[in-house]
Design an enzyme around this catalytic site. Structure first.
Site, PDB file in Angstrom:
ATOM      1  N   ARG A   1      -4.629  19.147   0.326  1.00  0.00           N
ATOM      2  CA  ARG A   1      -5.486  19.298  -0.845  1.00  0.00           C
ATOM      3  C   ARG A   1      -6.676  20.184  -0.523  1.00  0.00           C
ATOM      4  O   ARG A   1      -7.232  20.135   0.581  1.00  0.00           O
ATOM      5  CB  ARG A   1      -5.968  17.930  -1.339  1.00  0.00           C
ATOM      6  CG  ARG A   1      -4.939  17.175  -2.134  1.00  0.00           C
ATOM      7  CD  ARG A   1      -5.402  15.757  -2.440  1.00  0.00           C
ATOM      8  NE  ARG A   1      -4.888  14.806  -1.467  1.00  0.00           N
ATOM      9  CZ  ARG A   1      -5.337  13.562  -1.316  1.00  0.00           C
ATOM     10  NH1 ARG A   1      -6.343  13.134  -2.059  1.00  0.00           N
ATOM     11  NH2 ARG A   1      -4.794  12.759  -0.429  1.00  0.00           N
TER      12      ARG A   1
ATOM     13  N   HIS B   1     -10.928   6.058  -2.078  1.00  0.00           N
ATOM     14  CA  HIS B   1     -10.943   5.420  -0.753  1.00  0.00           C
ATOM     15  C   HIS B   1     -11.864   4.197  -0.729  1.00  0.00           C
ATOM     16  O   HIS B   1     -12.342   3.779   0.328  1.00  0.00           O
ATOM     17  CB  HIS B   1     -11.378   6.411   0.352  1.00  0.00           C
ATOM     18  CG  HIS B   1     -10.391   7.482   0.626  1.00  0.00           C
ATOM     19  ND1 HIS B   1     -10.735   8.812   0.693  1.00  0.00           N
ATOM     20  CD2 HIS B   1      -9.043   7.437   0.829  1.00  0.00           C
ATOM     21  CE1 HIS B   1      -9.656   9.542   0.939  1.00  0.00           C
ATOM     22  NE2 HIS B   1      -8.619   8.731   1.018  1.00  0.00           N
TER      23      HIS B   1
ATOM     24  N   ARG C   1      -2.524  -1.664  -3.898  1.00  0.00           N
ATOM     25  CA  ARG C   1      -3.568  -0.648  -3.945  1.00  0.00           C
ATOM     26  C   ARG C   1      -3.226   0.317  -5.075  1.00  0.00           C
ATOM     27  O   ARG C   1      -2.187   0.957  -5.073  1.00  0.00           O
ATOM     28  CB  ARG C   1      -3.631   0.119  -2.623  1.00  0.00           C
ATOM     29  CG  ARG C   1      -4.506   1.370  -2.677  1.00  0.00           C
ATOM     30  CD  ARG C   1      -4.513   2.074  -1.328  1.00  0.00           C
ATOM     31  NE  ARG C   1      -5.077   3.411  -1.432  1.00  0.00           N
ATOM     32  CZ  ARG C   1      -4.359   4.528  -1.438  1.00  0.00           C
ATOM     33  NH1 ARG C   1      -3.044   4.480  -1.351  1.00  0.00           N
ATOM     34  NH2 ARG C   1      -4.950   5.705  -1.525  1.00  0.00           N
TER      35      ARG C   1
ATOM     36  N   ASN D   1       0.878  -1.185   0.000  1.00  0.00           N
ATOM     37  CA  ASN D   1       0.000   0.000   0.000  1.00  0.00           C
ATOM     38  C   ASN D   1       0.909   1.227   0.000  1.00  0.00           C
ATOM     39  O   ASN D   1       1.421   1.643   1.027  1.00  0.00           O
ATOM     40  CB  ASN D   1      -0.900  -0.017   1.227  1.00  0.00           C
ATOM     41  CG  ASN D   1      -1.968   1.064   1.203  1.00  0.00           C
ATOM     42  OD1 ASN D   1      -1.891   2.022   0.429  1.00  0.00           O
ATOM     43  ND2 ASN D   1      -2.961   0.929   2.059  1.00  0.00           N
TER      44      ASN D   1
ATOM     45  N   GLU E   1      -7.298  -1.257   4.752  1.00  0.00           N
ATOM     46  CA  GLU E   1      -7.275  -1.441   3.300  1.00  0.00           C
ATOM     47  C   GLU E   1      -6.513  -2.696   2.910  1.00  0.00           C
ATOM     48  O   GLU E   1      -6.853  -3.351   1.907  1.00  0.00           O
ATOM     49  CB  GLU E   1      -6.641  -0.220   2.632  1.00  0.00           C
ATOM     50  CG  GLU E   1      -7.437   1.063   2.801  1.00  0.00           C
ATOM     51  CD  GLU E   1      -6.652   2.310   2.446  1.00  0.00           C
ATOM     52  OE1 GLU E   1      -7.270   3.254   1.946  1.00  0.00           O
ATOM     53  OE2 GLU E   1      -5.422   2.323   2.688  1.00  0.00           O
TER      54      GLU E   1
END
Length: 394
Positions: free
Chosen positions: A240, A180, A92, A9, A378
């Site tokens: 961001r 996500h 991922r 990841n 994840e």
């Protein structure tokens, strides 16, 4: 020894990894680690499932070869498995575009197709693909599997998926994708396990971290989300900007004479909590700061999260549950409290003591909206996809 899958990841400055036994229906974590090449002294740290450190290695400045520390990771795993087979590496991948909406073996032209999606996630896609190329160099015969952050949202349909621009652009793939997804997928599965009565109701999941987004769940599937074509849209994030008036971008280029690259850097790396506060992109630092600008950044963050929860509730035609996950969502009681206070008009009420303790259920007694904290994972989602692809072919 049974087969294992290595999950990678990739983040902005490090790669988290997990080694999973895929013999059981639910992949079992053998060990997890961190590969950090951005520190002055690049390092690998590996711990078992209980957190006990198994291995650590540091290098002097400069990594030992062109593939960084991954060669050391594979060497350690070979010794650790002691004859067991590493069946695949799962990755991922942030953007799957229109073509990729389920796990795929990276073979043939797949890598080139994923690289072609880089303009849709300019700072994320290449970071995710770099380990793929490194593994191809180190272990060319090893199966690699891509799992996509956009896949969970693949079923989004108009009007949710649509921008109000000429249809010719939508036909060329300019639409809302959402991100996500691996986190939301995991949280949805955990919600079904720990609160089955709520899993089929109208639930909003708030994945709050350096990157942040919301997902509206109905019957465990995504029906709306705050990110769009790129991971830049939606909530205020660490660096961001989130949703912004497109006229701001035109102004910056026309009047401030900023180049496209300058604007991209500003929006992705110089805005959000960092830009507003001028202090830090780290929520922990902002909460500890007495600088008024830091408090204003926190206030903007919670305001925007609450506002977007209301948007998700509009899509769902109501709200039965709110789930917090991600680094901020799981570990910042003050942020959860502020967001929920702003949503009291929607029936969101939390128990202050349970919230401070980080309990799994933090809703106040009698609250019409159930409020939960569910840690995300994840890597487990990726391991499940890899197991399914290896065992059943899909």
């Amino acid at each position: 020894m049974s087969d294992s899958v290595l999950v990678l990841n990739a983040g902005s400055s490090s790669v988290k990894f997990g080694l999973f036994d895929i013999a059981p229906a639910e992949p079992k974590l053998r060990c997890r680690g961190l590969l950090d090449e951005q520190e002055k002294v690049p390092r690998i740290v590996v711990s078992d499932a209980s957190g006990k450190q198994l291995f650590e290695k540091r290098h002097a400045s400069g990594t030992p070869d062109d593939n960084g520390l991954l060669s050391d990771v594979f060497a350690w795993i070979e010794d650790y498995l002691a004859g067991g087979r590493l069946a695949a590496v799962g990755h991922r991948i942030v953007h799957g575009g229109r073509e990729f909406y389920g796990p795929v073996v990276i073979a043939g032209q797949t890598l080139a197709a994923l690289e072609a999606l880089t303009p849709l996630a300019p700072l994320h896609q290449q970071r995710c693909l770099a380990p793929v190329r490194a593994v191809q160099s180190l272990q060319p015969e090893l199966t690699q599997i891509a799992c996509f952050d956009t896949a969970f949202h693949h079923g989004l349909a108009p009007p949710v998926s649509r921008f109000a621009i000429p249809r010719q652009f939508e036909q060329r793939g300019i639409r809302r994708y959402g991100f996500h997804g691996l986190s939301f997928e995991y949280v949805a599965s955990r919600l079904a396990a720990i609160a089955p009565r709520w899993a089929d109701k109208r639930v909003v999941v708030a994945h709050l971290g350096n990157g942040a987004s919301l997902c509206a769940l109905r019957k465990g599937g995504s029906v709306d989300t705050t990110m769009g074509l790129t991971p830049l849209d939606g909530l205020v994030m660490g660096t961001r900007c989130g949703t912004i008036d497109p006229g701001v971008l035109l102004y910056l280029m026309q009047e401030e004479k900023m180049s496209v690259d300058d604007v991209q850097h500003l929006l992705y790396e110089g805005s959000g909590l960092l830009g507003v506060s001028g202090v830090s992109a780290d929520m922990r630092a902002l909460l500890a700061s007495h600088d008024p600008a830091a408090r204003e950044a926190v206030d903007l963050f919670t305001f925007r999260v609450a506002a977007e929860v209301a948007v998700m509730a509009n899509t769902l035609a109501g709200l039965d549950g709110l789930v917090f996950t991600g680094g901020i969502g799981e570990h910042a009681p003050e942020i959860r409290q502020r967001i929920c206070d702003r949503l009291s008009w929607l029936g969101v009420r939390i128990d202050a003591a349970a919230n401070a303790q980080g309990a799994q259920r933090i809703a106040a007694k009698g609250s019409p909206v159930n409020v939960l904290i569910i840690p995300t994972n994840e890597e487990v989602s990726i391991a499940l996809h890899c197991r399914s692809l290896l065992v059943t072919g899909h």
